[in-house]
Scaffold this motif. Sequence first.
Motif, PDB file in Angstrom:
ATOM      1  N   VAL A   1      -6.090  22.554   8.881  1.00  0.00           N
ATOM      2  CA  VAL A   1      -5.510  23.785   9.430  1.00  0.00           C
ATOM      3  C   VAL A   1      -5.644  23.748  10.947  1.00  0.00           C
ATOM      4  N   ARG A   2      -4.520  23.966  11.610  1.00  0.00           N
ATOM      5  CA  ARG A   2      -4.501  23.973  13.065  1.00  0.00           C
ATOM      6  C   ARG A   2      -4.823  25.372  13.599  1.00  0.00           C
ATOM      7  N   SER A   3      -4.996  25.470  14.903  1.00  0.00           N
ATOM      8  CA  SER A   3      -5.405  26.736  15.520  1.00  0.00           C
ATOM      9  C   SER A   3      -4.428  27.873  15.266  1.00  0.00           C
ATOM     10  N   ASP A   4      -3.151  27.548  15.045  1.00  0.00           N
ATOM     11  CA  ASP A   4      -2.152  28.591  14.794  1.00  0.00           C
ATOM     12  C   ASP A   4      -1.980  28.910  13.304  1.00  0.00           C
ATOM     13  N   GLY A   5      -2.871  28.367  12.455  1.00  0.00           N
ATOM     14  CA  GLY A   5      -2.813  28.665  11.020  1.00  0.00           C
ATOM     15  C   GLY A   5      -1.763  27.885  10.267  1.00  0.00           C
ATOM     16  N   THR A   6      -1.323  26.763  10.830  1.00  0.00           N
ATOM     17  CA  THR A   6      -0.319  25.938  10.179  1.00  0.00           C
ATOM     18  C   THR A   6      -0.925  24.630   9.681  1.00  0.00           C
ATOM     19  N   VAL A   7      -0.217  24.015   8.748  1.00  0.00           N
ATOM     20  CA  VAL A   7      -0.580  22.694   8.237  1.00  0.00           C
ATOM     21  C   VAL A   7       0.650  21.804   8.417  1.00  0.00           C
ATOM     22  N   GLU A   8       0.471  20.677   9.095  1.00  0.00           N
ATOM     23  CA  GLU A   8       1.595  19.777   9.352  1.00  0.00           C
ATOM     24  C   GLU A   8       1.991  19.046   8.074  1.00  0.00           C
ATOM     25  N   ILE A   9       3.287  18.942   7.850  1.00  0.00           N
ATOM     26  CA  ILE A   9       3.828  18.203   6.713  1.00  0.00           C
ATOM     27  C   ILE A   9       4.389  16.885   7.261  1.00  0.00           C
ATOM     28  N   PRO A  10       3.914  15.733   6.751  1.00  0.00           N
ATOM     29  CA  PRO A  10       4.386  14.447   7.272  1.00  0.00           C
ATOM     30  C   PRO A  10       5.910  14.300   7.186  1.00  0.00           C
ATOM     31  N   GLN A  11       6.461  13.583   8.156  1.00  0.00           N
ATOM     32  CA  GLN A  11       7.906  13.394   8.273  1.00  0.00           C
ATOM     33  C   GLN A  11       8.527  12.855   6.987  1.00  0.00           C
ATOM     34  N   ASN A  12       7.903  11.845   6.371  1.00  0.00           N
ATOM     35  CA  ASN A  12       8.503  11.253   5.173  1.00  0.00           C
ATOM     36  C   ASN A  12       8.566  12.251   4.021  1.00  0.00           C
TER      37      ASN A  12
ATOM     38  N   ARG B   1       8.841  15.580   4.479  1.00  0.00           N
ATOM     39  CA  ARG B   1       9.916  16.520   4.865  1.00  0.00           C
ATOM     40  C   ARG B   1      11.280  15.940   4.518  1.00  0.00           C
ATOM     41  N   GLU B   2      11.445  14.641   4.727  1.00  0.00           N
ATOM     42  CA  GLU B   2      12.720  14.003   4.403  1.00  0.00           C
ATOM     43  C   GLU B   2      12.948  13.963   2.895  1.00  0.00           C
ATOM     44  N   THR B   3      11.922  13.609   2.133  1.00  0.00           N
ATOM     45  CA  THR B   3      12.034  13.541   0.677  1.00  0.00           C
ATOM     46  C   THR B   3      12.435  14.883   0.086  1.00  0.00           C
ATOM     47  N   PHE B   4      11.847  15.960   0.605  1.00  0.00           N
ATOM     48  CA  PHE B   4      12.118  17.299   0.089  1.00  0.00           C
ATOM     49  C   PHE B   4      13.248  18.001   0.832  1.00  0.00           C
ATOM     50  N   LYS B   5      13.906  17.269   1.742  1.00  0.00           N
ATOM     51  CA  LYS B   5      15.030  17.806   2.513  1.00  0.00           C
ATOM     52  C   LYS B   5      14.659  19.104   3.244  1.00  0.00           C
ATOM     53  N   MET B   6      13.454  19.107   3.814  1.00  0.00           N
ATOM     54  CA  MET B   6      12.996  20.275   4.564  1.00  0.00           C
ATOM     55  C   MET B   6      13.589  20.238   5.962  1.00  0.00           C
ATOM     56  N   GLN B   7      14.080  21.384   6.404  1.00  0.00           N
ATOM     57  CA  GLN B   7      14.647  21.487   7.741  1.00  0.00           C
ATOM     58  C   GLN B   7      14.069  22.713   8.420  1.00  0.00           C
ATOM     59  N   GLU B   8      13.968  22.628   9.739  1.00  0.00           N
ATOM     60  CA  GLU B   8      13.463  23.752  10.523  1.00  0.00           C
ATOM     61  C   GLU B   8      14.226  25.019  10.170  1.00  0.00           C
ATOM     62  N   GLY B   9      13.484  26.096   9.950  1.00  0.00           N
ATOM     63  CA  GLY B   9      14.090  27.395   9.684  1.00  0.00           C
ATOM     64  C   GLY B   9      14.346  27.682   8.227  1.00  0.00           C
ATOM     65  N   LYS B  10      14.414  26.652   7.378  1.00  0.00           N
ATOM     66  CA  LYS B  10      14.590  26.891   5.953  1.00  0.00           C
ATOM     67  C   LYS B  10      13.257  27.292   5.337  1.00  0.00           C
ATOM     68  N   TYR B  11      13.333  28.143   4.323  1.00  0.00           N
ATOM     69  CA  TYR B  11      12.126  28.523   3.604  1.00  0.00           C
ATOM     70  C   TYR B  11      11.731  27.421   2.636  1.00  0.00           C
ATOM     71  N   VAL B  12      10.431  27.199   2.522  1.00  0.00           N
ATOM     72  CA  VAL B  12       9.879  26.214   1.589  1.00  0.00           C
ATOM     73  C   VAL B  12       8.962  26.949   0.615  1.00  0.00           C
ATOM     74  N   ASN B  13       9.071  26.607  -0.650  1.00  0.00           N
ATOM     75  CA  ASN B  13       8.236  27.191  -1.691  1.00  0.00           C
ATOM     76  C   ASN B  13       7.034  26.276  -1.891  1.00  0.00           C
ATOM     77  N   TYR B  14       5.833  26.802  -1.650  1.00  0.00           N
ATOM     78  CA  TYR B  14       4.643  25.992  -1.879  1.00  0.00           C
ATOM     79  C   TYR B  14       3.539  26.844  -2.475  1.00  0.00           C
ATOM     80  N   LYS B  15       2.592  26.161  -3.091  1.00  0.00           N
ATOM     81  CA  LYS B  15       1.459  26.861  -3.689  1.00  0.00           C
ATOM     82  C   LYS B  15       0.201  26.406  -2.983  1.00  0.00           C
TER      83      LYS B  15
ATOM     84  N   GLY C   1       7.572  20.876  12.211  1.00  0.00           N
ATOM     85  CA  GLY C   1       7.401  20.347  10.861  1.00  0.00           C
ATOM     86  C   GLY C   1       6.130  20.788  10.170  1.00  0.00           C
ATOM     87  N   ALA C   2       5.745  22.031  10.347  1.00  0.00           N
ATOM     88  CA  ALA C   2       4.533  22.550   9.728  1.00  0.00           C
ATOM     89  C   ALA C   2       4.859  23.784   8.888  1.00  0.00           C
ATOM     90  N   LEU C   3       3.945  24.103   7.997  1.00  0.00           N
ATOM     91  CA  LEU C   3       4.043  25.333   7.216  1.00  0.00           C
ATOM     92  C   LEU C   3       2.919  26.267   7.626  1.00  0.00           C
TER      93      LEU C   3
END
Length: 98
Positions: free
Chosen positions: A11-22, A24-38, A67-69
């Motif tokens: 966890v970073r200082s801003d309360g985010t967790v970085e998601i690795p680039q590969n 993000r690509e596999t899950f087709k994550m893009q900036e601004g789109k909502y991601v469902n995670y548990k 690229g973080a959540l």
Amino acid sequence: MEIGLYVTGEVRSDGTVEIPQNIRETFKMQEGKYVNYKLVRHAKIRKGGVKTRSISRTIWERLTPDGALKIPEDQLELYDIREGDFVSIYLQESTREG
């Protein structure tokens, strides 16, 4: 069929967790789109000890420009999650527009 993947990150200082680039690509994550995670696990590494806690909370959050959540503020407080702690999240294939 649902596709999912566990990711553990610090966890970073801003309360985010970085998601690795590969991932993000596999899950087709893009900036601004909502991601469902548990949020599934939280590890506190403090004062020379490690405490873990299981969590079961499904969250929809937008992917940040770097690229973080973000972990919602109420969850940071509820589970006493701080910068430097580690959390495990289960990414689900679902994304949706904002």
